[in-house]
Write an enzyme that holds these catalytic residues in place. Structure first.
Site, mmCIF file in Angstrom:
data_model
loop_
_atom_site.group_PDB
_atom_site.id
_atom_site.type_symbol
_atom_site.label_atom_id
_atom_site.label_comp_id
_atom_site.label_asym_id
_atom_site.label_seq_id
_atom_site.Cartn_x
_atom_site.Cartn_y
_atom_site.Cartn_z
ATOM 1 N N TRP A 110 0.898 -1.284 0.023
ATOM 2 C CA TRP A 110 0.069 0.019 -0.029
ATOM 3 C C TRP A 110 0.912 1.395 -0.140
ATOM 4 O O TRP A 110 0.448 2.175 -0.599
ATOM 5 C CB TRP A 110 -1.038 0.112 1.270
ATOM 6 C CG TRP A 110 -1.827 -1.133 1.220
ATOM 7 C CD1 TRP A 110 -1.799 -2.481 1.911
ATOM 8 C CD2 TRP A 110 -2.837 -1.493 0.091
ATOM 9 N NE1 TRP A 110 -2.906 -3.102 1.456
ATOM 10 C CE2 TRP A 110 -3.372 -2.772 0.355
ATOM 11 C CE3 TRP A 110 -3.343 -0.894 -1.046
ATOM 12 C CZ2 TRP A 110 -4.407 -3.362 -0.453
ATOM 13 C CZ3 TRP A 110 -4.343 -1.337 -2.050
ATOM 14 C CH2 TRP A 110 -4.633 -2.502 -1.510
ATOM 15 N N ASP A 117 -1.589 6.827 6.555
ATOM 16 C CA ASP A 117 -2.682 5.871 6.007
ATOM 17 C C ASP A 117 -2.830 4.740 6.874
ATOM 18 O O ASP A 117 -1.926 3.946 7.510
ATOM 19 C CB ASP A 117 -2.264 5.085 4.834
ATOM 20 C CG ASP A 117 -3.018 4.131 4.193
ATOM 21 O OD1 ASP A 117 -4.259 3.774 5.031
ATOM 22 O OD2 ASP A 117 -3.221 3.239 3.280
ATOM 23 N N LYS A 175 -12.123 -2.015 7.938
ATOM 24 C CA LYS A 175 -11.424 -2.852 8.880
ATOM 25 C C LYS A 175 -11.953 -2.642 10.209
ATOM 26 O O LYS A 175 -12.266 -3.710 11.029
ATOM 27 C CB LYS A 175 -9.913 -2.379 8.918
ATOM 28 C CG LYS A 175 -9.228 -2.184 7.676
ATOM 29 C CD LYS A 175 -9.090 -3.247 6.634
ATOM 30 C CE LYS A 175 -8.252 -2.912 5.591
ATOM 31 N NZ LYS A 175 -7.921 -4.005 4.469
#
Length: 365
Positions: free
Chosen positions: A106, A176, A200
Site C-alpha cells: 500500500w 494511512d 477494517k
C-alpha cells in the site's frame, strides 16, 4: 471445531468482521429508522434525522480519538486509494518533495500516485527484507523543506505495524491508518493527516475518514477539481455531495460499541490478548508455523504466517475453511496464511483458531 451458531470465525482482511450487536441493531432499524417510516438509506442527507446521525458520528470519533480542536474530521468516499491521489494533489507543490516510507504494497501504491504529481522519494524501505519489519526511526531520511512524510501505520499484507511514530517537526506527517485506526490510543497531534478506509475497524466499506490539521487546509493547492479539494468537504461538513449515509450510520454505531467496550484502552488490551493467543502458538510450534514479521514489528491486526510444509499448508487452509474459519488465506501476492483480528473479532474466535492450529500440528508433526 465447528461453531454451533451460524456466525463464521471471520478473519477477513477487509471488508471484515463487524460487532454482532451493531449488525443486530441495524437489522432492527433497517426498515424504519427512528419512527420515520423510512430506512436510513432512503432519507435525504439534508434531513434533520440524518444530520443528527452524521454529526453524532463526527462528535463520537473526535471524543474517542481525543482529536484536538485544530483538526477537521471528514467523511469521504473512494477509500484510501483515492487518498493516495488527493494527498499529493493538495499538498505536493512545485519545488517541494514528498518523502514516503516504504513498508509494503500500500505504501508502494501511494508512492506511485505521488510521483504523478511531483517529486516523491523513498525516505526508507524494508523491501529488501521482504517487508518483514518496520524501519527504525533513525533509518528514515527526509528534509525539513519536504512537503510531507508519508507512512502506512499497519501493513495488512505483510503483518507489520508501527510501534512508535517518527518525529517530523515542522514537516507534516501523513499516515494511512486504514487497517489499525481506532485499535489503540494515538496522539493525533503528531500527524498532519490521518486517513483510513472504514472497512477494517470503523464500519462497512464505502466511507473514508480523514483527520486533517486546519492549517494544512489553508496551504492546500486550489487549482484542482472541486471534489478533490479537502477544503470543499471541510467547508461543507462532509455534505458537499451525497455522502454514503448508511455507511456513516453504521460507523456511528460501531463508535457507540467501542465506547461500550470501555474505549480505546480496553480495545487495545483486548487486541493485545487476541493477537498473543495466536502468536504464542506460532512461537511454540518448533518451526511448524513460521511468522512473516519480525518480533518487534508484528501487527496486532494482521497475523501473517506460513505452515513450513507447502502441501500441509494447503491442507491446513482447506481444513480450516471446513471448520468454519473464513479469510485465512494470505494475500494473493504473497500467499501463506493471515488472520486479521480487527476490533470486532471476538477473543473466542482467536482462541478457536489457536486451538485449531495446535490440533492440526499435533496431527501432522
Amino acid at each position: 471445531m465447528k461453531q454451533t451458531t451460524k456466525r463464521a470465525y471471520n478473519f477477513n482482511a477487509g471488508p471484515s468482521a463487524l460487532p454482532l450487536e451493531v449488525l443486530q441493531k441495524a437489522q432492527e432499524e433497517l426498515v424504519d429508522y427512528n419512527n420515520t417510516g423510512m430506512s436510513i438509506m432512503e432519507m435525504s442527507h439534508r434531513s434533520k434525522d440524518y444530520e443528527t446521525v452524521h454529526n453524532e458520528a463526527l462528535s463520537r470519533l473526535k471524543t474517542l480519538y481525543a482529536i484536538p480542536d485544530n483538526y477537521e474530521v471528514l467523511f469521504l468516499q473512494g477509500g484510501a486509494s483515492l487518498q493516495f491521489t488527493m494527498v499529493p494533489m493538495n499538498f505536493l507543490s512545485e519545488g517541494k518533495k514528498a518523502s514516503y516510507v516504504m513498508t509494503g504494497s500500500w505504501s508502494e501504491k501511494a508512492f506511485k500516485e505521488a510521483k504523478l504529481f511531483g517529486q516523491a522519494v523513498e525516505a526508507a524501505s524494508t523491501k529488501e527484507n521482504k517487508y518483514r519489519n518496520i524501519p527504525t526511526l533513525n533509518e528514515i531520511q527526509f528534509d525539513e523543506n519536504d512537503a510531507y512524510v508519508h507512512i502506512t501505520s499497519n501493513n495488512t499484507i505483510y503483518g507489520t505495524q508501527w510501534k512508535e511514530f517518527p518525529e517530523t517537526g515542522e514537516v507534516p506527517l501523513i499516515a494511512d491508518m486504514s487497517s489499525d485506526i481506532l485499535s489503540k490510543e494515538v496522539d493525533v497531534s503528531k500527524f498532519g493527516i490521518i486517513y483510513a478506509g472504514a472497512q477494517k475497524n470503523l464500519g462497512p466499506s464505502g466511507v473514508t475518514v480523514v483527520i486533517i490539521r486546519k492549517d494544512l487546509l489553508e496551504k492546500a493547492n486550489t487549482t484542482i477539481p472541486t471534489i478533490l479539494k479537502y477544503t470543499t468537504h471541510a467547508d461543507n461538513n462532509s455534505l458537499y455531495n451525497t455522502p454514503p449515509t448508511f455507511g456513516i450510520y453504521m460507523l456511528g454505531e460501531v463508535l457507540k460499541w467501542v465506547e461500550a467496550q470501555g474505549g480505546l484502552k480496553a480495545i487495545e488490551k483486548n487486541n493485545d490478548e487476541k493477537a498473543k493467543v495466536i502468536y504464542d502458538v506460532i512461537d511454540q510450534s518448533n518451526g511448524f508455523y513460521k511468522g512473516h514479521a519480525t518480533l518487534e514489528s508484528r501487527s496486532l491486526m494482521n497475523i501473517t504466517f506460513r505452515v513450513t510444509d507447502e502441501e500441509l499448508e494447503k491442507q491446513f487452509l482447506a481444513e480450516a475453511k471446513e471448520a468454519g474459519f473464513i479469510g485465512l488465506n494470505g494475500h494473493r501476492s504473497v500467499g501463506g496464511c493471515r488472520a486479521s483480528a480487527y476490533n470486532a473479532v471476538p477473543f473466542e474466535t482467536c482462541q478457536a483458531l489457536a486451538d485449531f492450529m495446535v490440533e492440526f500440528q499435533n496431527k501432522h508433526s
